[in-house]
Each structure stands twice: as C-alpha cells, then as structure tokens.
Design an enzyme around this catalytic site. Structure first.
Site, PDB file in Angstrom:
ATOM      1  N   ARG A   1      -3.248   7.719  -5.796  1.00 38.99           N
ATOM      2  CA  ARG A   1      -3.466   7.457  -4.371  1.00 38.99           C
ATOM      3  C   ARG A   1      -4.945   7.556  -4.000  1.00 38.99           C
ATOM      4  NH1 ARG A   1      -0.043  11.512  -1.180  1.00 38.99           N
ATOM      5  NH2 ARG A   1      -0.898  10.334   0.568  1.00 38.99           N
TER       6      ARG A   1
ATOM      7  N   GLU B   1      -0.309  -8.277   5.751  1.00 42.03           N
ATOM      8  CA  GLU B   1       0.101  -8.405   7.161  1.00 42.03           C
ATOM      9  C   GLU B   1      -1.093  -8.310   8.110  1.00 42.03           C
ATOM     10  OE1 GLU B   1       0.277  -5.821   5.337  1.00 42.03           O
ATOM     11  OE2 GLU B   1      -0.163  -4.027   6.510  1.00 42.03           O
TER      12      GLU B   1
ATOM     13  N   CYS C   1       0.829  -1.212   0.000  1.00 42.62           N
ATOM     14  CA  CYS C   1       0.000   0.000   0.000  1.00 42.62           C
ATOM     15  C   CYS C   1       0.865   1.265   0.000  1.00 42.62           C
ATOM     16  CB  CYS C   1      -0.978  -0.080   1.166  1.00 42.62           C
ATOM     17  SG  CYS C   1      -2.511   0.755   0.779  1.00 42.62           S
TER      18      CYS C   1
ATOM     19  N   HIS D   1      -3.145  -5.218   2.135  1.00 37.90           N
ATOM     20  CA  HIS D   1      -2.354  -5.417   3.359  1.00 37.90           C
ATOM     21  C   HIS D   1      -2.305  -6.892   3.778  1.00 37.90           C
ATOM     22  CE1 HIS D   1      -1.873  -1.205   4.867  1.00 37.90           C
ATOM     23  NE2 HIS D   1      -2.902  -0.999   4.057  1.00 37.90           N
TER      24      HIS D   1
ATOM     25  N   ILE E   1      -7.330  -0.588   2.315  1.00 36.94           N
ATOM     26  CA  ILE E   1      -7.586   0.578   3.179  1.00 36.94           C
ATOM     27  C   ILE E   1      -7.057   1.823   2.470  1.00 36.94           C
ATOM     28  CG2 ILE E   1      -7.191   1.616   5.450  1.00 36.94           C
ATOM     29  CD1 ILE E   1      -6.430  -1.278   6.416  1.00 36.94           C
TER      30      ILE E   1
HETATM   31  N1  GLN Z   1      -3.674   6.262   1.226  1.00 36.57           N
HETATM   32  C1  GLN Z   1      -2.364   5.967   1.718  1.00 36.57           C
HETATM   33  C2  GLN Z   1      -1.309   6.823   1.010  1.00 36.57           C
HETATM   34  O1  GLN Z   1      -1.605   7.474   0.024  1.00 36.57           O
HETATM   35  C3  GLN Z   1      -2.023   4.501   1.558  1.00 36.57           C
HETATM   36  C4  GLN Z   1      -3.002   3.658   2.327  1.00 36.57           C
HETATM   37  C5  GLN Z   1      -2.443   2.450   2.981  1.00 36.57           C
HETATM   38  O2  GLN Z   1      -1.232   2.251   3.046  1.00 36.57           O
HETATM   39  N2  GLN Z   1      -3.321   1.656   3.520  1.00 36.57           N
HETATM   40  O3  GLN Z   1      -0.208   6.850   1.432  1.00 36.57           O
END
Ligand code: GLN
Length: 230
Positions: free
Chosen positions: A113, A210, A90, A208, A172
């Site tokens: 993003r 993890e 992410c 994710h 997320i």
């Molecule tokens: N939205 C976050 C970013 O732009 C990334 C989200 C995440 O790592 N769960 O850095």
C-alpha cells in the site's frame, strides 16, 4: 429492454464518480443500467449484474463496513457469483487482494500500500492498456438515469479513444503489485510497472479511471455484464 444492475460499494471514496462513469458508459453503449448503491447487505438482495469496489482508503472502508458487515456480504456474493464482472480501483484492488477474513483473495496478487508516495505525490501518467474493450459509435440521445435518489448531470461525452490509445492514469497514494501469480495477468502498464491486472471476470487497477472522462474500463464492465446476462 433489460436493465443491467451495477452495484457500487458505498463505503467511502470515489463512489459517486464511479456511478456517473457507469451512467456515462451505458449511454455510450446504449445499454440500460440501474445503479445499485450498496450500503447494507439488504441492497444485494435483488442481485446485481456487475460490481464496483471504488478507490479511497481501504482501512476506512474496512471500518465503515463493520456495522453492517457489508464487505463480508459483498465477498460472499462475489464467491457465489463468480461470473459477475468486478472492477476494483486502487483501495478496491487492495480489498480484492486481501478481503476481510474468512474470505480468500479474489485475485492472485500481493500488493503493497501507499507505495508511490503521499497524497501530494499523486500524479497522472499515460498507461498502456491491453484489455478487450469494445469501442462505440454513439448516435442516440442521452437519457437521464437516476442514481439512488438523484439524477447526475450529463457530462460531456468524449470521443471513443481507439483501443490502443494510452489511458489517462490518475494515481493517488496508489498501491503497487509486487507479485502476480497465474491465472492473474497484467492488463495495464506504466512504463515497466504493472498497474492493472485481470483474473477471469475481475479487473483490479491501482489508478482511478472514474476520475477521468475515459470510460473504457466502465464499458468493459458493462459489456461483460451484458454478455453474462444473455
Ligand atoms: N492508499 C489507499 C489505501 O491503502 C488507496 C488509495 C486510493 O484508493 N487512491 O487504501
């Protein structure tokens, strides 16, 4: 038995979860690991065999990195050690695609993003994975491993999913791959959407792993590190 040193960027985000996932995966593969929490450039001095850039908030990571120029050192390390396996999740994937200047990107992708919506629009969905990951048959006994100054609780072990089984993807505020160029290739799909890529020894995911009990990606990382060290 030799010890694999797994560096984790401790800037912000789900870093402790990655540490526990690595310990867990090492037990599954019966490998010895040492977690190397990366907080200052000094922590890279003794070298690492694998690297994790966790998810969280990439802008915050860039800011918290400034004091010690940690990201700068980490990307110098990646470019100087092109064989070490790297897992970016992410926000970690965002950093691999757009490292702080003057570093060039480590994966040939463009990312946008926060493209799946806000925090409350986080979701879980089954992801199809196409990566060469070793399965395991664990028969040994679990040994507690220290992570920095603490010993994590042993989490319950999950039976090895077969390699083709869907992966539980936790998304997320995830980024989206909008362009992928050779030699980068897709290794994880959510329906028709690429959510994971591989370029040489680097795997970048928009979800994710993890935060689940499925350790396939962490096993991949350790297996690659183990092969590299032989
Ligand atoms: N939205 C976050 C970013 O732009 C990334 C989200 C995440 O790592 N769960 O850095």
């Amino acid at each position: 038995m030799s010890m694999l040193r797994v560096g984790i960027a401790m800037l912000q985000g789900a870093r402790h979860e990655h540490a526990e996932a690595v310990v867990n995966a090492a037990h599954q593969l019966e490998l010895n690991v040492e977690i190397v929490p990366l907080r200052t450039p000094h922590d890279l001095m003794d070298g690492i065999d694998a690297l994790i850039l966790p998810g969280g908030e990439s802008t915050t990571m860039r800011i918290t990195s400034r004091h010690y120029a940690l990201l700068d050192e980490i990307f110098t390390y990646i470019h100087e050690h092109p064989h070490i396996p790297v897992l970016g999740t992410c926000a970690g994937a965002i950093l691999l695609a757009a490292p702080p200047e003057p570093h060039t990107r480590c994966i040939d992708v463009e990312l946008t993003r926060n493209t799946w919506g806000r925090q409350r629009e986080s979701f879980e969905a089954v992801v199809d994975v196409n990566l060469d990951i070793e399965s395991f048959e664990f028969e040994g006994s679990y040994r507690p491993v220290k992570i920095g100054s603490y010993t994590p609780l042993m989490m319950e072990q999950q039976a090895a999913p077969t390699l083709n089984e869907g992966f539980p993807g936790v998304f997320i505020r995830a980024p989206r791959f909008c362009e992928i160029s050779e030699p980068c290739r897709s290794i994880a799909m959510l329906e028709n959407e690429v959510v994971g890529v591989q370029q040489n020894n680097i795997v970048a995911l928009t979800f994710h792993p993890e935060l689940t009990k499925d350790r396939r990606f962490h096993r991949w990382l350790l297996t690659q590190a183990n092969v590299g060290g032989q």
